[in-house]
Write a protein that holds these residues in place. Structure first.
Motif, PDB file in Angstrom:
ATOM      1  N   THR A  39      16.020  44.168 -23.953  1.00  0.00           N
ATOM      2  CA  THR A  39      15.690  43.286 -25.224  1.00  0.00           C
ATOM      3  C   THR A  39      15.622  44.139 -26.417  1.00  0.00           C
ATOM      4  O   THR A  39      15.152  43.596 -27.345  1.00  0.00           O
ATOM      5  N   LEU A  40      15.756  45.361 -26.309  1.00  0.00           N
ATOM      6  CA  LEU A  40      15.329  46.205 -27.557  1.00  0.00           C
ATOM      7  C   LEU A  40      16.614  45.769 -28.792  1.00  0.00           C
ATOM      8  O   LEU A  40      17.767  46.017 -28.133  1.00  0.00           O
ATOM      9  N   LYS A  41      16.480  45.860 -29.736  1.00  0.00           N
ATOM     10  CA  LYS A  41      17.704  45.444 -30.743  1.00  0.00           C
ATOM     11  C   LYS A  41      17.672  46.752 -31.799  1.00  0.00           C
ATOM     12  O   LYS A  41      16.551  46.910 -32.144  1.00  0.00           O
ATOM     13  N   PRO A  42      18.997  46.856 -32.118  1.00  0.00           N
ATOM     14  CA  PRO A  42      20.349  46.603 -31.565  1.00  0.00           C
ATOM     15  C   PRO A  42      20.566  47.063 -30.302  1.00  0.00           C
ATOM     16  O   PRO A  42      19.626  48.131 -29.797  1.00  0.00           O
ATOM     17  N   ASP A  43      21.257  46.378 -29.720  1.00  0.00           N
ATOM     18  CA  ASP A  43      21.448  46.518 -28.122  1.00  0.00           C
ATOM     19  C   ASP A  43      21.827  48.071 -27.715  1.00  0.00           C
ATOM     20  O   ASP A  43      21.644  48.306 -26.625  1.00  0.00           O
ATOM     21  N   ARG A  44      22.490  48.637 -28.546  1.00  0.00           N
ATOM     22  CA  ARG A  44      23.192  49.874 -28.141  1.00  0.00           C
ATOM     23  C   ARG A  44      22.085  50.814 -28.023  1.00  0.00           C
ATOM     24  O   ARG A  44      22.546  52.055 -27.358  1.00  0.00           O
ATOM     25  N   PHE A  45      21.081  50.444 -28.169  1.00  0.00           N
ATOM     26  CA  PHE A  45      19.894  51.568 -28.240  1.00  0.00           C
ATOM     27  C   PHE A  45      19.117  51.518 -27.073  1.00  0.00           C
ATOM     28  O   PHE A  45      18.238  52.339 -26.416  1.00  0.00           O
ATOM     29  N   CYS A  46      19.395  50.309 -26.355  1.00  0.00           N
ATOM     30  CA  CYS A  46      18.631  50.244 -24.915  1.00  0.00           C
ATOM     31  C   CYS A  46      18.770  51.201 -23.660  1.00  0.00           C
ATOM     32  O   CYS A  46      17.875  51.729 -23.276  1.00  0.00           O
ATOM     33  N   ASP A  47      20.118  51.585 -23.849  1.00  0.00           N
ATOM     34  CA  ASP A  47      20.481  52.971 -22.781  1.00  0.00           C
ATOM     35  C   ASP A  47      19.960  54.091 -23.395  1.00  0.00           C
ATOM     36  O   ASP A  47      19.477  54.841 -22.530  1.00  0.00           O
ATOM     37  N   VAL A  48      20.042  54.519 -24.586  1.00  0.00           N
ATOM     38  CA  VAL A  48      19.627  55.487 -25.048  1.00  0.00           C
ATOM     39  C   VAL A  48      18.136  55.833 -25.190  1.00  0.00           C
ATOM     40  O   VAL A  48      17.676  56.784 -24.655  1.00  0.00           O
ATOM     41  N   VAL A  49      17.145  54.852 -25.395  1.00  0.00           N
ATOM     42  CA  VAL A  49      15.975  54.856 -25.381  1.00  0.00           C
ATOM     43  C   VAL A  49      15.377  55.090 -23.959  1.00  0.00           C
ATOM     44  O   VAL A  49      14.444  55.942 -23.650  1.00  0.00           O
ATOM     45  N   ALA A  50      16.184  54.219 -23.119  1.00  0.00           N
ATOM     46  CA  ALA A  50      15.687  54.177 -21.667  1.00  0.00           C
ATOM     47  C   ALA A  50      15.904  55.682 -21.025  1.00  0.00           C
ATOM     48  O   ALA A  50      15.013  56.217 -20.121  1.00  0.00           O
ATOM     49  N   ALA A  51      17.063  56.235 -21.173  1.00  0.00           N
ATOM     50  CA  ALA A  51      17.488  57.615 -20.950  1.00  0.00           C
ATOM     51  C   ALA A  51      16.635  58.733 -21.387  1.00  0.00           C
ATOM     52  O   ALA A  51      16.324  59.727 -20.827  1.00  0.00           O
ATOM     53  N   ASP A  52      15.916  58.432 -22.688  1.00  0.00           N
ATOM     54  CA  ASP A  52      15.251  59.314 -23.344  1.00  0.00           C
ATOM     55  C   ASP A  52      13.678  59.080 -23.175  1.00  0.00           C
ATOM     56  O   ASP A  52      12.678  59.880 -23.769  1.00  0.00           O
ATOM     57  N   ALA A  53      13.372  58.286 -22.262  1.00  0.00           N
ATOM     58  CA  ALA A  53      12.027  57.638 -22.249  1.00  0.00           C
ATOM     59  C   ALA A  53      10.850  58.990 -21.942  1.00  0.00           C
ATOM     60  O   ALA A  53       9.870  59.144 -22.682  1.00  0.00           O
TER      61      ALA A  53
END
Length: 297
Positions: free
Chosen positions: A224-238
């Motif tokens: 649900t993070l916007k813009p959508d393209r950052f969802c995978d990036v942030v999840a992987a960088d958690a």
């Protein structure tokens, strides 16, 4: 209660060094930072009329943060030799002026200063942090503010006060979210990498929508993070972002000093300023502390 000024020592020393053209004693010893230091301290004391002034310096070795990020602050250049020579004298003049000097080996001065600020505020004092370091914005509240140096665009505007409203206007988030904000955008000064492609506006938008860094990470995981393209990036960088937050959060669980102003040694201060051939500062010290050179011999 009373007002206390807490000075970020190296932050102010660097500013004084680069703000004043090269000045030296007759034997070549540099004095430009010394001139700027005493003039700035006196100006702030006259302007704020504090009960006392505490000055914080690093002794090196941010061991806790280096353990988390070996490259922490690794990109910083060595201090200019001309400034390095003046630091011991700045500390000496600071003591003679009746200002408290605080430094602990292996502990960052930012943490010491922040812990002192919070402790003084809890005791009912008003605290003003003399620094342009954005890290201190996280402890700003109704009793703690930052004093920023004159803007290059308006040098005659004088020192500026930054309270909670000014922090939010500048960063887009309230002071309590500054550490999370810096964890997301990174901090080039401290060599902390943020999320690639994420700037201040996006970070502020995320934090205001999701509360804190953990809320942002959770939103990324839920898609649900916007813009959508950052969802995978942030999840992987958690996990790296959680380490970032430890790096950007100031440690407030440190020893603090009692709110007592040390004694001023006017005669010795006048003598040292005269030895440094700082004629204007010598005359000013004589007026301020009632100590003429003739009394020293």
């Amino acid at each position: 209660m009373s007002t206390w000024l807490l000075v970020d020592g190296f932050n102010l020393a660097y500013r004084c060094f680069f703000a004043i053209p090269e000045l030296t004693r007759s034997d070549g010893f540099p004095t430009n930072a010394l001139h700027g230091w005493v003039k700035t301290i006196w100006k702030l004391e006259d302007q704020e009329e504090p009960e006392g002034v505490l000055v914080f310096f690093d002794l090196g070795g941010a061991q806790d943060r280096l353990a988390l990020l070996p490259d922490y602050k690794a990109q910083r250049e060595e201090m200019p030799e001309a400034l390095s020579k003046q630091i011991p004298v700045i500390k000496e003049l600071t003591r003679l002026m009746g200002l408290g000097g605080i430094e602990i080996e292996g502990v960052e001065s930012d943490d010491l200063l922040a812990a002192q600020a919070v402790a003084l505020a809890k005791a009912g004092h008003t605290v003003k942090i003399v620094s342009s370091d954005k890290d201190f914005a996280q402890v700003v509240d109704e009793s703690i503010s930052m004093m920023l140096p004159p803007s290059p665009a308006n040098p005659r505007g004088g020192w500026r006060n930054m309270g909670p409203a000014e922090v939010e206007a500048k960063f887009g988030v309230v002071p309590a979210k500054i550490a999370d904000f810096l964890a997301l955008v990174g901090d080039s000064v401290d060599n902390i990498p943020g999320v690639a492609g994420v700037g201040p506006k996006t970070a502020a938008k995320w934090l205001n929508a999701h509360g804190d860094l953990e809320g942002v990470i959770a939103a990324a995981g839920a898609g649900t993070l916007k813009p959508d393209r950052f969802c995978d990036v942030v999840a992987a960088d958690a996990e790296r972002l959680r380490i970032n937050l430890k790096l950007t959060t100031l440690n407030l669980d440190l020893p603090v000093q009692p709110a007592v102003r040390p004694a001023t040694d006017g005669p010795t201060l006048v003598k040292r300023l005269a030895e440094l051939e700082m004629k204007g500062a010598t005359a000013e010290a004589e007026k301020r502390y009632g100590a003429a050179q003739g009394e020293l011999f």
